[in-house]
Scaffold this active site. Structure first.
Site, PDB file in Angstrom:
ATOM      1  N   GLU A  82       9.416  -4.318  -2.017  1.00  0.00           N
ATOM      2  CA  GLU A  82       9.219  -5.466  -1.311  1.00  0.00           C
ATOM      3  C   GLU A  82       9.687  -6.388  -2.337  1.00  0.00           C
ATOM      4  O   GLU A  82       8.914  -7.151  -2.924  1.00  0.00           O
ATOM      5  CB  GLU A  82       7.775  -5.532  -1.034  1.00  0.00           C
ATOM      6  CG  GLU A  82       7.180  -6.659  -0.238  1.00  0.00           C
ATOM      7  CD  GLU A  82       5.629  -6.464   0.177  1.00  0.00           C
ATOM      8  OE1 GLU A  82       5.451  -6.293   1.337  1.00  0.00           O
ATOM      9  OE2 GLU A  82       4.906  -7.199  -0.539  1.00  0.00           O
ATOM     10  N   CYS A 139      23.445  -0.792   9.216  1.00  0.00           N
ATOM     11  CA  CYS A 139      24.895  -0.612   8.643  1.00  0.00           C
ATOM     12  C   CYS A 139      25.854  -1.144   9.938  1.00  0.00           C
ATOM     13  O   CYS A 139      27.069  -1.508   9.733  1.00  0.00           O
ATOM     14  CB  CYS A 139      25.229   1.051   8.557  1.00  0.00           C
ATOM     15  SG  CYS A 139      25.312   1.861  10.063  1.00  0.00           S
ATOM     16  N   CYS A 144      26.246   3.140  12.734  1.00  0.00           N
ATOM     17  CA  CYS A 144      25.757   4.613  13.192  1.00  0.00           C
ATOM     18  C   CYS A 144      25.251   4.552  14.561  1.00  0.00           C
ATOM     19  O   CYS A 144      25.199   3.184  15.241  1.00  0.00           O
ATOM     20  CB  CYS A 144      24.622   4.876  12.112  1.00  0.00           C
ATOM     21  SG  CYS A 144      22.903   4.038  12.218  1.00  0.00           S
ATOM     22  N   HIS A 160       0.935  -1.138  -0.117  1.00  0.00           N
ATOM     23  CA  HIS A 160       0.087  -0.058   0.128  1.00  0.00           C
ATOM     24  C   HIS A 160       0.983   1.374  -0.131  1.00  0.00           C
ATOM     25  O   HIS A 160       0.423   2.279  -0.448  1.00  0.00           O
ATOM     26  CB  HIS A 160      -0.953   0.208   1.169  1.00  0.00           C
ATOM     27  CG  HIS A 160      -2.255   0.933   0.866  1.00  0.00           C
ATOM     28  ND1 HIS A 160      -3.526   0.232   0.823  1.00  0.00           N
ATOM     29  CD2 HIS A 160      -2.182   2.268   0.540  1.00  0.00           C
ATOM     30  CE1 HIS A 160      -4.289   1.520   0.621  1.00  0.00           C
ATOM     31  NE2 HIS A 160      -3.579   2.565   0.629  1.00  0.00           N
TER      32      HIS A 160
HETATM   33  P1  NAD Z   1      -4.081  -2.723   2.426  1.00  0.00           P
HETATM   34  O1  NAD Z   1      -4.580  -1.916   1.579  1.00  0.00           O
HETATM   35  O2  NAD Z   1      -3.565  -4.273   1.817  1.00  0.00           O
HETATM   36  O3  NAD Z   1      -5.080  -2.983   3.805  1.00  0.00           O
HETATM   37  C1  NAD Z   1      -5.549  -1.966   4.515  1.00  0.00           C
HETATM   38  C2  NAD Z   1      -6.927  -2.404   5.066  1.00  0.00           C
HETATM   39  O4  NAD Z   1      -7.349  -1.378   5.938  1.00  0.00           O
HETATM   40  C3  NAD Z   1      -8.088  -2.752   4.000  1.00  0.00           C
HETATM   41  O5  NAD Z   1      -8.374  -4.300   4.334  1.00  0.00           O
HETATM   42  C4  NAD Z   1      -8.954  -1.924   4.362  1.00  0.00           C
HETATM   43  O6  NAD Z   1     -10.271  -2.421   3.947  1.00  0.00           O
HETATM   44  C5  NAD Z   1      -8.726  -1.542   5.826  1.00  0.00           C
HETATM   45  N1  NAD Z   1      -9.555  -0.056   6.077  1.00  0.00           N
HETATM   46  C6  NAD Z   1      -9.385   0.886   5.358  1.00  0.00           C
HETATM   47  N2  NAD Z   1      -9.749   1.981   6.230  1.00  0.00           N
HETATM   48  C7  NAD Z   1     -10.425   1.583   7.222  1.00  0.00           C
HETATM   49  C8  NAD Z   1     -11.139   1.951   8.354  1.00  0.00           C
HETATM   50  N3  NAD Z   1     -11.229   3.195   8.299  1.00  0.00           N
HETATM   51  N4  NAD Z   1     -11.310   0.999   9.428  1.00  0.00           N
HETATM   52  C9  NAD Z   1     -10.886  -0.256   9.420  1.00  0.00           C
HETATM   53  N5  NAD Z   1     -10.264  -0.706   8.294  1.00  0.00           N
HETATM   54  C10 NAD Z   1     -10.065   0.161   7.291  1.00  0.00           C
HETATM   55  O7  NAD Z   1      -2.727  -2.056   2.834  1.00  0.00           O
HETATM   56  P2  NAD Z   1      -1.059  -2.657   3.627  1.00  0.00           P
HETATM   57  O8  NAD Z   1      -0.326  -2.985   2.540  1.00  0.00           O
HETATM   58  O9  NAD Z   1      -1.818  -3.662   4.623  1.00  0.00           O
HETATM   59  O10 NAD Z   1      -0.923  -1.144   4.248  1.00  0.00           O
HETATM   60  C11 NAD Z   1      -1.374  -0.823   5.402  1.00  0.00           C
HETATM   61  C12 NAD Z   1      -0.860   0.415   5.968  1.00  0.00           C
HETATM   62  O11 NAD Z   1       0.535   0.161   6.532  1.00  0.00           O
HETATM   63  C13 NAD Z   1      -0.482   1.394   4.896  1.00  0.00           C
HETATM   64  O12 NAD Z   1      -0.777   2.712   5.426  1.00  0.00           O
HETATM   65  C14 NAD Z   1       0.720   1.387   4.524  1.00  0.00           C
HETATM   66  O13 NAD Z   1       1.358   2.271   3.837  1.00  0.00           O
HETATM   67  C15 NAD Z   1       1.418   0.901   5.953  1.00  0.00           C
HETATM   68  N6  NAD Z   1       2.715   0.291   5.871  1.00  0.00           N
HETATM   69  C16 NAD Z   1       3.391   0.763   6.932  1.00  0.00           C
HETATM   70  C17 NAD Z   1       4.809   0.106   7.346  1.00  0.00           C
HETATM   71  C18 NAD Z   1       5.640   0.365   8.432  1.00  0.00           C
HETATM   72  O14 NAD Z   1       6.900  -0.008   8.273  1.00  0.00           O
HETATM   73  N7  NAD Z   1       5.249   1.282   9.346  1.00  0.00           N
HETATM   74  C19 NAD Z   1       5.044  -0.867   6.378  1.00  0.00           C
HETATM   75  C20 NAD Z   1       4.190  -1.317   5.499  1.00  0.00           C
HETATM   76  C21 NAD Z   1       2.938  -0.640   5.221  1.00  0.00           C
HETATM   77 ZN    ZN Z   2       5.629  -1.666   2.291  1.00  0.00          ZN
END
Ligand code: NAD
Ligand code: ZN
Ligand code: AHE
Length: 377
Positions: free
Chosen positions: A63, A92, A95, A41
């Site tokens: 990924e 690394c 750091c 996402h």
């Molecule tokens: P995805 O689109 O596969 O899943 C998101 C899910 O959230 C969906 O099932 C959707 O229906 C649900 N959703 C949306 N709005 C909602 C709401 N208001 N209430 C409840 N559910 C809701 O996305 P993903 O690949 O699983 O990524 C999820 C999030 O994590 C994204 O914001 C992505 O950028 C982030 N992410 C962060 C990291 C990190 O390291 N922090 C790593 C990867 C992804």
């Molecule tokens: Zn990611």
């Protein structure tokens, strides 16, 4: 050399498949043939134009899994033929952050990574077919990985060496989603056996939080999603209770969780990127000790809020990047867990496609029809 890549020319526009000029690895860098890449996402978030670090044109994708084809001067830990997973969070081991042992957020190359260039400040990608004047045809790297290119260059510290019998089209997912979800449970939150856990957003990340919670022996594992189609898969990955905000009313989600858990969650995880959901995730935590972990990435300009009383009364708000995992150390172990059958990746990869169909992978994500789409080169 020339390579095939899906290029994001500008925000909100479909990617186009191009033949790109790729410069070989400079000192400390490695040329990798990407064999497979997932679509996360976060790639869609950057393509939407709402990422404050989004630069165009760029080759997105972070990924992946692939094979080392060439190493630059001074590279000592990798050789051609090694199987690797690119790391948007490098390690690394030198750091201040790495040496602190308190974080996985290595700072060695973070500044240039956010600018879409290699540590020397330049890009290895060029697209001459644009007709732009020489020097104006730079294509930027993305999160230091650019796995939507068949060949890419990364710093040595941004590659985890993994076992050679692991299938690329599955372990690519460990490059982000699997590690982010499972890692947030075990490295960031350190969820204990018997804990009550709530996961908001049952997509490619949230489902991995579920399986992490099940792995560590959580008791109630509550999933919250507005898409009821996510329920069956979530149950397969350990969810014991499902809440659909559209059914109970979004203003009643917190109370529903307090009721199911008898007072609040020990741990909650936001996997939506929605700041209103992040507030609910904090406020459904148990008074005195409940911890809420933000994983979702919110658009530039969004802010979180709650009454400070929520924190005064013991709830804890935390964030997690790449699941708190130290890439070169932890990723090979997670690959082992997959190969030993301890974690399920296969069922989460709902679609595979050639690079030419990558925009379809984004469509499936936006339509809520996929968990992970994987591009196989
Ligand atoms: P995805 O689109 O596969 O899943 C998101 C899910 O959230 C969906 O099932 C959707 O229906 C649900 N959703 C949306 N709005 C909602 C709401 N208001 N209430 C409840 N559910 C809701 O996305 P993903 O690949 O699983 O990524 C999820 C999030 O994590 C994204 O914001 C992505 O950028 C982030 N992410 C962060 C990291 C990190 O390291 N922090 C790593 C990867 C992804
Ligand atoms: Zn990611
Ligand atoms: N450029 C974005 C940052 C987005 C973000 O928080 N990224 C996560 C990884 S998401 C993977 O799918 C991350 O690792 N953050 C830590 C870091 O150093 O970027 C923005 O919003 O500005």
């Amino acid at each position: 050399m020339k390579t095939r890549a899906a290029v994001a020319w500008e925000a909100k526009k479909p990617l186009t498949i191009e033949t790109i000029d790729l410069e070989g690895p400079k000192p400390g860098e490695v040329l990798v043939e990407v064999m497979a890449t997932g679509i996360c996402h976060t790639d869609a978030y950057t393509l939407s134009g709402l990422d404050s670090e989004g630069k165009f044109p760029a080759i997105l994708g972070h990924e992946g899994a692939g094979i080392v084809r060439e190493v630059g001067a001074g590279v000592t830990t990798l050789k051609p033929g090694d199987h690797v997973i690119p790391l948007y969070t490098p390690e690394c081991r030198n750091c201040k952050s790495c040496l602190s042992r308190r974080t996985n957020l290595c700072t060695a190359i973070r500044a240039t990574q956010g600018q879409g260039v290699m540590p020397d400040g330049t890009s290895r990608f060029r697209c001459d077919s644009t007709g732009a004047s020489p020097g104006a045809n730079t294509v930027y790297h993305y999160m230091g990985c650019s796995t939507f290119s068949n060949f890419t260059v990364l710093p040595e510290i941004a590659l985890a060496k993994v076992r050679e019998d692991a299938p690329f089209d599955k372990i690519c997912y460990i490059g982000c989603g699997v590690t982010t979800g499972i890692g947030a449970v075990i490295y960031t939150a350190k969820v204990w056996p018997g804990a009550n856990v709530v996961v908001f957003g049952l997509g490619g990340i949230g489902l991995n939080v579920l399986q992490g919670a099940r792995m560590v022996g959580a008791d109630k594992i509550i999933g919250v999603d507005i898409n009821p189609d996510k329920r069956a898969m979530a149950e397969k990955f350990g969810m014991t209770h499902f809440i659909n905000p559209n059914e109970v009313g979004s203003d009643k989600v917190v109370q529903a969780i307090l009721d199911v858990t008898g007072g609040g969650a020990d741990f909650s995880f936001d996997c939506t990127g929605n700041v209103n959901v992040m507030r609910q995730a904090l406020e459904c935590c148990h008074r005195g000790w409940g911890e809420s972990i933000i994983i979702g990435v919110a658009e530039a300009g969004r802010e979180i809020s709650t009454r400070p009383f929520q924190l005064v009364t013991g709830r804890v708000w935390k964030g997690s990047a790449f699941g708190g995992a130290r890439g070169r150390t932890d990723v090979p172990k997670i690959v082992d867990w997959y190969m030993e059958g301890k974690i399920n990746i296969d069922d989460l990869i709902t679609h595979t496609m050639p690079l030419e169909d990558i925009n379809h992978g984004f469509d499936l994500m936006h339509e809520g029809k996929s968990i992970r789409s994987v591009v196989v080169y």
